[in-house]
Design a protein around this motif. Sequence first.
Motif, mmCIF file in Angstrom:
data_model
loop_
_atom_site.group_PDB
_atom_site.id
_atom_site.type_symbol
_atom_site.label_atom_id
_atom_site.label_comp_id
_atom_site.label_asym_id
_atom_site.label_seq_id
_atom_site.Cartn_x
_atom_site.Cartn_y
_atom_site.Cartn_z
ATOM 1 N N UNK A 150 0.899 -1.253 0.113
ATOM 2 C CA UNK A 150 0.076 0.026 -0.002
ATOM 3 C C UNK A 150 0.830 1.231 -0.094
ATOM 4 N N UNK A 151 0.911 1.870 -0.957
ATOM 5 C CA UNK A 151 1.829 2.988 -1.143
ATOM 6 C C UNK A 151 1.044 4.260 -1.417
ATOM 7 N N UNK A 152 1.207 5.266 -0.539
ATOM 8 C CA UNK A 152 0.524 6.393 -0.541
ATOM 9 C C UNK A 152 1.158 7.176 -1.758
ATOM 10 N N UNK A 153 0.174 8.029 -2.285
ATOM 11 C CA UNK A 153 0.430 8.968 -3.456
ATOM 12 C C UNK A 153 1.390 10.202 -3.025
ATOM 13 N N UNK A 205 5.536 -7.008 7.927
ATOM 14 C CA UNK A 205 5.399 -8.849 8.031
ATOM 15 C C UNK A 205 4.166 -9.224 7.891
ATOM 16 N N UNK A 206 4.084 -10.465 7.334
ATOM 17 C CA UNK A 206 2.835 -11.098 6.827
ATOM 18 C C UNK A 206 2.730 -12.245 8.159
ATOM 19 N N UNK A 207 1.353 -12.782 8.298
ATOM 20 C CA UNK A 207 1.255 -13.574 9.560
ATOM 21 C C UNK A 207 2.059 -14.902 9.419
ATOM 22 N N UNK A 208 2.464 -15.548 10.619
ATOM 23 C CA UNK A 208 3.002 -16.652 10.282
ATOM 24 C C UNK A 208 2.347 -17.688 11.284
ATOM 25 N N UNK A 209 2.235 -19.102 11.036
ATOM 26 C CA UNK A 209 1.645 -20.074 11.829
ATOM 27 C C UNK A 209 2.942 -20.872 12.583
ATOM 28 N N UNK A 210 3.016 -20.260 13.754
ATOM 29 C CA UNK A 210 4.198 -20.908 14.375
ATOM 30 C C UNK A 210 3.877 -22.361 15.110
ATOM 31 N N UNK A 211 2.422 -22.649 15.224
ATOM 32 C CA UNK A 211 2.214 -23.844 15.989
ATOM 33 C C UNK A 211 2.511 -25.017 14.761
ATOM 34 N N UNK A 212 2.052 -24.730 13.526
ATOM 35 C CA UNK A 212 2.281 -25.667 12.428
ATOM 36 C C UNK A 212 3.602 -26.000 12.357
ATOM 37 N N UNK A 216 5.732 -16.684 21.005
ATOM 38 C CA UNK A 216 6.070 -16.021 19.957
ATOM 39 C C UNK A 216 5.027 -15.658 19.070
ATOM 40 N N UNK A 217 3.929 -16.569 18.867
ATOM 41 C CA UNK A 217 2.923 -15.976 17.924
ATOM 42 C C UNK A 217 2.174 -14.736 18.494
ATOM 43 N N UNK A 218 1.892 -14.696 19.502
ATOM 44 C CA UNK A 218 1.563 -13.226 20.078
ATOM 45 C C UNK A 218 2.214 -12.088 19.958
ATOM 46 N N UNK A 219 3.542 -12.262 20.197
ATOM 47 C CA UNK A 219 4.643 -10.989 20.060
ATOM 48 C C UNK A 219 4.355 -10.768 18.701
ATOM 49 N N UNK A 220 4.781 -11.860 17.631
ATOM 50 C CA UNK A 220 4.799 -11.261 16.124
ATOM 51 C C UNK A 220 3.442 -11.010 15.480
ATOM 52 N N UNK A 221 2.443 -11.561 16.029
ATOM 53 C CA UNK A 221 0.946 -10.852 15.685
ATOM 54 C C UNK A 221 0.688 -9.399 16.140
ATOM 55 N N UNK A 222 1.354 -9.140 17.380
ATOM 56 C CA UNK A 222 1.347 -7.964 17.631
ATOM 57 C C UNK A 222 1.913 -6.780 16.699
ATOM 58 N N UNK A 223 3.088 -7.397 16.354
ATOM 59 C CA UNK A 223 3.832 -6.596 15.262
ATOM 60 C C UNK A 223 3.174 -6.456 14.024
ATOM 61 N N UNK A 277 2.194 -2.631 12.283
ATOM 62 C CA UNK A 277 2.808 -2.263 11.143
ATOM 63 C C UNK A 277 1.759 -2.328 9.944
ATOM 64 N N UNK A 278 0.879 -3.461 9.876
ATOM 65 C CA UNK A 278 -0.116 -3.145 9.007
ATOM 66 C C UNK A 278 -0.963 -2.013 8.748
#
Length: 425
Positions: free
Chosen positions: A16-19, A34-41, A55-62, A66-67
């Motif tokens: 998503x680039x602003x003009x 970052x895109x979501x990651x399934x650490x449990x799998x 790990x999942x909670x910390x990265x999901x927060x980012x 960021x999104x």
Amino acid sequence: MGCLVSTPKDTVGNRRRPSNIGEVSVYVPGLRIPKPVDFSQSLGDHLSKSLVERLSALRTRIVVMAGQEGPTITRTRRRTQHGGSTLADLQQALEDYLPVLLGLMKDGSQLQHKVQFMWVNQEDDAEETAMSNGWYEVLSILHLMAMLSLSQANLLLLPRTSADGHQPKVSEESRRASVDIFLKAAGHLDCAVRHVLPQLPAELKRNLPVDLAEGALRALCLQALGQGVDIQLGMAIDSTKATLAVKRRLACEMVKYWQQAQDNIMNLPLLNGWGEKHKLFVKWKYVEAKAAAYYYHGLILDEGNTEKFHGMAVAALQAADEYFKESKKACEAFNAASPLSRNPPLWGTMKYLSEKIPKDTTSKVRINRDLYSHAKIMETAPTLPDFALALKPDDYQLPPVDPSWNMEHTNRGLTASNQLRNDRK
């Protein structure tokens, strides 16, 4: 040793680039998201449920922060509902995640290859790049931390209208704080180049997105240092105690930082809007730095008592004037490139020099041409003095692995021991 997946440009529409990115004092070439990651799998059979969930909670927060903030974070001074800064909160989230992430690489563990990490690029032609290597994730985290710092510096260095209604200005407190932030950003990038890139296999290094290429990281590090020196020069200009020699040295050091930044960035395949604009920013600041350096060099040469010195002074001041004119064109080209941007009101070094360079050049050239014949005035600019670079990146070190990993190894050891004991019964 880590598979690679790159998604071609414009196939998923995640970028998503602003003009228009508004006023720019410090250029931030987009934030990689970052895109979501399934650490449990990928790690569920190797780690405890509690560590996988952490790990999942910390990265999901980012991912979420960021999104949400990525497209606007370079343009606004947004606050959270609790009054905090989104920049500071996202930076804290990254700092919380990094020690836990580093556990995947502890003692060369093969866990570092179990998770495929995917990030949305900004300067690379590929929309996304995914790699099954934990060091790629660390590299991406350090890059994002540096970009957040540059974003914070940009917000500090946008002039604000003072309470008394006078011209917009940047406070001395903000200027001093910005130098510390530039050194912090440079420290993250320097660590990425010296300590993280060497951990990646040669094949993965070759396939890194251009955002994370060594040349791009070095150019950003040098950009941060160059802008730090620019702020120092501005403070020296405002100081009654700073001599011409001090100002010349700072200006000449600034030239070297921007020249090295340009050397690192010019051969990179920066093909899209963010990347092309990044090149134009470095070119603009390099030319601007040369205008400042030749101006102060000319003033010092003019203090000499011989025709030769006066002739060299004229040549240096003429060079300053030409570089100043060229810098205005380079600035216009930068602002016109997509995404569009604009200059904040002039302040600091360039506000002072925009007034002094044309005036002093015209005055000194006229006086010296009256005194000496045209033939005795050098028509080529004298070489700038070569000073050692004083400003260095912060000595940033990767944090120690989070203590939860020690408990993980202890618990795993106890589980294995109990299993062996049961098997023997």
